[in-house]
Enzyme design. Structure first.
Site, PDB file in Angstrom:
ATOM      1  N   LEU A  79       0.821  -1.228   0.000  1.00  0.00           N
ATOM      2  CA  LEU A  79       0.000   0.000   0.000  1.00  0.00           C
ATOM      3  C   LEU A  79       0.849   1.270   0.000  1.00  0.00           C
ATOM      4  CD1 LEU A  79      -2.720  -1.144   2.595  1.00  0.00           C
ATOM      5  CD2 LEU A  79      -2.826  -1.302   0.122  1.00  0.00           C
ATOM      6  N   SER A 191       9.277  -1.446 -19.277  1.00  0.00           N
ATOM      7  CA  SER A 191       8.797  -0.149 -19.746  1.00  0.00           C
ATOM      8  C   SER A 191       9.490   0.223 -21.053  1.00  0.00           C
ATOM      9  CB  SER A 191       9.136   0.895 -18.674  1.00  0.00           C
ATOM     10  OG  SER A 191       8.949   2.186 -19.171  1.00  0.00           O
ATOM     11  N   TYR A 238      15.295   5.418 -12.644  1.00  0.00           N
ATOM     12  CA  TYR A 238      14.108   4.553 -12.764  1.00  0.00           C
ATOM     13  C   TYR A 238      14.221   3.698 -14.033  1.00  0.00           C
ATOM     14  CZ  TYR A 238       9.564   2.973 -14.282  1.00  0.00           C
ATOM     15  OH  TYR A 238       8.541   2.180 -14.762  1.00  0.00           O
ATOM     16  N   LYS A 242      14.692  -0.666 -14.718  1.00  0.00           N
ATOM     17  CA  LYS A 242      13.914  -1.566 -15.580  1.00  0.00           C
ATOM     18  C   LYS A 242      14.853  -2.347 -16.494  1.00  0.00           C
ATOM     19  CE  LYS A 242       9.976  -0.845 -13.880  1.00  0.00           C
ATOM     20  NZ  LYS A 242       9.227  -1.896 -13.211  1.00  0.00           N
TER      21      LYS A 242
HETATM   22  P1  NAD Z   1       1.571   1.961  -9.043  1.00  0.00           P
HETATM   23  O1  NAD Z   1       2.487   2.732  -8.161  1.00  0.00           O
HETATM   24  O2  NAD Z   1       0.189   2.433  -9.224  1.00  0.00           O
HETATM   25  O3  NAD Z   1       1.507   0.439  -8.543  1.00  0.00           O
HETATM   26  C1  NAD Z   1       2.573  -0.193  -7.904  1.00  0.00           C
HETATM   27  C2  NAD Z   1       1.990  -0.934  -6.710  1.00  0.00           C
HETATM   28  O4  NAD Z   1       3.065  -1.653  -6.074  1.00  0.00           O
HETATM   29  C3  NAD Z   1       1.398   0.005  -5.657  1.00  0.00           C
HETATM   30  O5  NAD Z   1       0.141  -0.479  -5.256  1.00  0.00           O
HETATM   31  C4  NAD Z   1       2.401  -0.046  -4.504  1.00  0.00           C
HETATM   32  O6  NAD Z   1       1.748   0.115  -3.263  1.00  0.00           O
HETATM   33  C5  NAD Z   1       3.011  -1.423  -4.684  1.00  0.00           C
HETATM   34  N1  NAD Z   1       4.390  -1.564  -4.199  1.00  0.00           N
HETATM   35  C6  NAD Z   1       5.465  -0.787  -4.491  1.00  0.00           C
HETATM   36  N2  NAD Z   1       6.550  -1.265  -3.878  1.00  0.00           N
HETATM   37  C7  NAD Z   1       6.153  -2.361  -3.183  1.00  0.00           C
HETATM   38  C8  NAD Z   1       6.825  -3.277  -2.338  1.00  0.00           C
HETATM   39  N3  NAD Z   1       8.117  -3.154  -2.048  1.00  0.00           N
HETATM   40  N4  NAD Z   1       6.128  -4.309  -1.813  1.00  0.00           N
HETATM   41  C9  NAD Z   1       4.793  -4.440  -2.079  1.00  0.00           C
HETATM   42  N5  NAD Z   1       4.116  -3.590  -2.852  1.00  0.00           N
HETATM   43  C10 NAD Z   1       4.785  -2.555  -3.403  1.00  0.00           C
HETATM   44  O7  NAD Z   1       2.303   1.800 -10.445  1.00  0.00           O
HETATM   45  P2  NAD Z   1       1.729   1.293 -11.833  1.00  0.00           P
HETATM   46  O8  NAD Z   1       1.592   2.453 -12.730  1.00  0.00           O
HETATM   47  O9  NAD Z   1       0.576   0.404 -11.624  1.00  0.00           O
HETATM   48  O10 NAD Z   1       2.987   0.482 -12.338  1.00  0.00           O
HETATM   49  C11 NAD Z   1       3.099  -0.916 -12.131  1.00  0.00           C
HETATM   50  C12 NAD Z   1       4.397  -1.398 -12.734  1.00  0.00           C
HETATM   51  O11 NAD Z   1       4.429  -1.057 -14.110  1.00  0.00           O
HETATM   52  C13 NAD Z   1       5.648  -0.786 -12.118  1.00  0.00           C
HETATM   53  O12 NAD Z   1       6.640  -1.781 -12.080  1.00  0.00           O
HETATM   54  C14 NAD Z   1       6.021   0.301 -13.108  1.00  0.00           C
HETATM   55  O13 NAD Z   1       7.404   0.563 -13.081  1.00  0.00           O
HETATM   56  C15 NAD Z   1       5.617  -0.340 -14.418  1.00  0.00           C
HETATM   57  N6  NAD Z   1       5.332   0.627 -15.486  1.00  0.00           N
HETATM   58  C16 NAD Z   1       4.390   1.601 -15.291  1.00  0.00           C
HETATM   59  C17 NAD Z   1       4.116   2.511 -16.308  1.00  0.00           C
HETATM   60  C18 NAD Z   1       3.118   3.614 -16.127  1.00  0.00           C
HETATM   61  O14 NAD Z   1       3.132   4.577 -16.909  1.00  0.00           O
HETATM   62  N7  NAD Z   1       2.218   3.546 -15.159  1.00  0.00           N
HETATM   63  C19 NAD Z   1       4.794   2.402 -17.531  1.00  0.00           C
HETATM   64  C20 NAD Z   1       5.737   1.392 -17.690  1.00  0.00           C
HETATM   65  C21 NAD Z   1       5.988   0.510 -16.663  1.00  0.00           C
HETATM   66  C1  WQD Z   2       3.611  12.217 -21.807  1.00  0.00           C
HETATM   67  C2  WQD Z   2       3.771  13.548 -22.534  1.00  0.00           C
HETATM   68  C3  WQD Z   2       5.049  15.174 -21.332  1.00  0.00           C
HETATM   69  C4  WQD Z   2       2.436  16.021 -18.045  1.00  0.00           C
HETATM   70  C5  WQD Z   2       6.537   8.285 -18.397  1.00  0.00           C
HETATM   71  C6  WQD Z   2       7.817   7.635 -17.978  1.00  0.00           C
HETATM   72  C7  WQD Z   2       7.940   6.293 -18.626  1.00  0.00           C
HETATM   73  C8  WQD Z   2       6.694   5.447 -18.369  1.00  0.00           C
HETATM   74  C9  WQD Z   2       5.449   6.171 -18.714  1.00  0.00           C
HETATM   75  C10 WQD Z   2       7.011   4.073 -16.442  1.00  0.00           C
HETATM   76  C11 WQD Z   2       5.173  14.119 -22.430  1.00  0.00           C
HETATM   77  C12 WQD Z   2       3.620  15.638 -21.557  1.00  0.00           C
HETATM   78  C13 WQD Z   2       2.946  15.476 -19.201  1.00  0.00           C
HETATM   79  C14 WQD Z   2       2.022  17.388 -18.047  1.00  0.00           C
HETATM   80  C15 WQD Z   2       2.617  17.527 -20.364  1.00  0.00           C
HETATM   81  N1  WQD Z   2       6.558   5.113 -16.982  1.00  0.00           N
HETATM   82  N2  WQD Z   2       3.034  16.227 -20.335  1.00  0.00           N
HETATM   83  N3  WQD Z   2       2.109  18.070 -19.226  1.00  0.00           N
HETATM   84  O1  WQD Z   2       7.050  10.891 -20.008  1.00  0.00           O
HETATM   85  O2  WQD Z   2       6.046   9.585 -21.923  1.00  0.00           O
HETATM   86  O3  WQD Z   2       6.553   8.455 -19.807  1.00  0.00           O
HETATM   87  O4  WQD Z   2       5.430   7.452 -18.050  1.00  0.00           O
HETATM   88  O5  WQD Z   2       7.729   3.266 -16.904  1.00  0.00           O
HETATM   89  O6  WQD Z   2       9.078   5.699 -18.104  1.00  0.00           O
HETATM   90  O7  WQD Z   2       8.897   8.457 -18.345  1.00  0.00           O
HETATM   91  O8  WQD Z   2       4.661  10.020 -19.899  1.00  0.00           O
HETATM   92  O9  WQD Z   2       2.507  10.947 -19.198  1.00  0.00           O
HETATM   93  O10 WQD Z   2       4.604  11.817 -18.134  1.00  0.00           O
HETATM   94  O11 WQD Z   2       4.132  12.383 -20.491  1.00  0.00           O
HETATM   95  O12 WQD Z   2       2.692  18.199 -21.396  1.00  0.00           O
HETATM   96  O13 WQD Z   2       1.595  17.925 -17.032  1.00  0.00           O
HETATM   97  O14 WQD Z   2       2.891  14.490 -21.903  1.00  0.00           O
HETATM   98  O15 WQD Z   2       5.936  16.229 -21.443  1.00  0.00           O
HETATM   99  O16 WQD Z   2       5.510  14.743 -23.623  1.00  0.00           O
HETATM  100  P1  WQD Z   2       6.160   9.836 -20.476  1.00  0.00           P
HETATM  101  P2  WQD Z   2       3.939  11.295 -19.338  1.00  0.00           P
END
Ligand code: NAD
Ligand code: WQD
Length: 428
Positions: A79, A191, A238, A242
């Site tokens: 959480l 990612s 970050y 990954k």
């Molecule tokens: P999120 O933060 O909403 O979900 C992550 C969940 O993991 C949370 O509920 C948090 O409480 C839990 N958590 C974190 N560390 C923990 C730990 N040590 N033990 C137990 N629970 C833990 O994130 P999300 O957007 O759902 O992302 C999920 C995964 O996908 C992550 O690995 C993230 O790096 C990856 N990812 C997300 C995005 C994105 O844009 N959201 C894009 C690419 C990759």
């Molecule tokens: C998208 C576009 C911003 C907010 C990130 C992580 C990536 C992955 C996904 C986990 C960009 C623009 C955003 C705002 C804006 N996460 N923007 N005003 O940067 O493509 O990717 O999330 O793995 O690793 O880097 O996503 O949604 O932050 O941005 O103009 O207030 O929207 O500049 O061009 P991004 P994002």
């Protein structure tokens, strides 16, 4: 998408990896005349998928889709970036779904602790062990989806060790413990960030561009080149976590053929379940585009800053491959089912999960305006540090090998977010 298991949770499922020594082949042929595999396939076992981070944004949607597809699910979540009520909401939605279908709702269990707590983890895994008829130990957990991680890019620059500890060290210990229990089917949340500056190179973002052993890459022109393992221009800790996790998992798979590991490279997940009951509701202040747009719509932020209006794109704003989180969730089920069916090309395989189509920041804002009939105040701002102008997936590998493709549109995602605002009482 077809669900891999169409009937209720008591349907006989494929057996999971045994712990310790398996039944010798000779014994099986003597006893069952070569039909052991078939016998095992029909041996009723309650099987579970272990989901770390299952209450977070992507994890909660995936847990729901798993339950809908008749998988029993165990969630581990501390959480740190989610709330306990998400668990009840997933349960409600899954029950509603199965009631409508006239099927039994699979079970869902929450273990609210850190996935790095090895004592708690071992205790949990022991609870799901059974003794086979040959006296060997087996796990009822037939696969793991590992979402738990920290994901805030900017925070990772300020506090890299926090990220390396949770995302990397945590994974190493986790995989070791899972291995001890014979649980070796693993889906990892990677990612598009692993492509680093390749996103701006003009090369189509195919999986072969970022690899963990030498691979052949076919260019647009049809000519082939060798890609060395490594990464190119990852701009923040970050993103590096990954890439490092992928490399660790690739090494693990190479060292032990019993492991089946899928790394899913998500592009930009957006939207929420169409019910509006699940959404992106983090404890941390969101910085991603859609959560910020939502904050502007609810009046919590005055306006949206559009970072960069001078990119080399059609309207000057940045272009991303926005993927509906429900499509993304279903991609995990496709990956799990392909892995458990033994149909992966290699025992470590990466897949882009994206739509293959880009939309600009301006397009996103305009679509949201049209769907909600609300004006979204915005202003042009300078480029955000570390951003790239365009990042769009080549999505063919997941279509060909996982038989998965996206079904939902940007508009669908915007509609679902409006539902979320309605349900949360935030729409004005
Ligand atoms: P999120 O933060 O909403 O979900 C992550 C969940 O993991 C949370 O509920 C948090 O409480 C839990 N958590 C974190 N560390 C923990 C730990 N040590 N033990 C137990 N629970 C833990 O994130 P999300 O957007 O759902 O992302 C999920 C995964 O996908 C992550 O690995 C993230 O790096 C990856 N990812 C997300 C995005 C994105 O844009 N959201 C894009 C690419 C990759
Ligand atoms: C998208 C576009 C911003 C907010 C990130 C992580 C990536 C992955 C996904 C986990 C960009 C623009 C955003 C705002 C804006 N996460 N923007 N005003 O940067 O493509 O990717 O999330 O793995 O690793 O880097 O996503 O949604 O932050 O941005 O103009 O207030 O929207 O500049 O061009 P991004 P994002």
């Amino acid at each position: 998408m077809d669900s891999p298991r169409q009937s209720d949770a008591s349907t006989p499922l494929e057996p999971c990896s045994p712990v310790g020594v398996d039944t010798p082949a000779t014994q099986s042929s003597v006893l069952f005349d070569g039909h052991l595999e078939e016998l095992l396939r029909n041996f009723p076992l309650d099987q579970y998928i272990l989901v770390t981070g299952g209450l977070g944004f992507i994890g909660s949607h995936t847990t729901l889709e798993l339950l809908k597809a008749n998988y029993n699910v165990i969630v581990i979540d501390n959480l740190s970036n989610s709330f306990q009520n998400v668990f009840d909401r997933i349960q409600t939605l899954a029950s509603q779904y199965h009631e409508q279908q006239g099927t039994k709702t699979p079970s869902l269990h929450l273990h609210a602790h850190d996935y790095r707590d090895t004592v708690a983890l071992r205790d949990l895994l022991q609870q799901y062990q059974i003794t086979s008829r040959w006296g060997t130990l087996k796990s009822k957990i037939s696969g793991v989806i590992h979402f738990a991680a920290y994901k805030a890019v900017e925070e990772s620059i300020r506090n890299p060790l926090k990220y390396y500890s949770n995302n990397v060290s945590g994974l190493v210990d986790f995989a070791m413990t899972l291995g001890d229990f014979g649980i070796k089917t693993f889906v990892f949340s990677s990612s598009a960030t692993v492509y680093g500056t390749l996103a701006t190179s003009g090369l189509p973002l195919k999986e072969e561009l970022c690899v963990h052993k030498e691979e052949l890459f076919t260019e647009h022109s049809g000519s082939e080149k060798i890609v060395q393992s490594g990464c190119t221009g990852i701009t923040n800790p970050y993103g590096r976590t990954k890439w490092i996790c992928e490399a660790i998992l690739a090494d693990l798979a190479a060292s032990d053929p019993e492991w089946t590991i899928v790394a899913l490279r998500y592009f930009n997940p957006i939207g929420c379940d169409e019910s509006g009951l699940l959404g992106e509701d983090p404890r941390q202040t969101p910085t991603n585009l859609l959560p910020v747009v939502v904050k502007v719509m609810t009046g919590q932020y005055k306006e949206l800053q559009m970072f960069g209006t001078d990119w080399e794109t059609e309207d000057g704003t940045a272009v991303r491959d926005f993927i509906h989180v429900t499509d993304l969730a279903r991609g995990h089920i496709a990956a799990l089912s392909t892995a458990n069916d033994g149909k992966l090309v290699e025992n470590f395989r990466t897949f882009n999960l994206g739509t293959g189509t880009g939309h600009s920041v301006r397009e996103v804002v305009e679509t949201m305006e049209s769907v909600s009939s609300k004006h979204i105040p915005r202003k042009a701002a300078g480029r955000r540090a570390g951003d790239v102008g365009s990042c769009v997936a080549v999505a063919t590998r997941s279509q060909d090998e996982l038989q998965w493709k996206t079904e939902k549109t940007l508009k669908d995602a915007c509609v679902s977010l409006c539902n979320f605002l309605d349900v949360s009482g935030l729409s004005s």
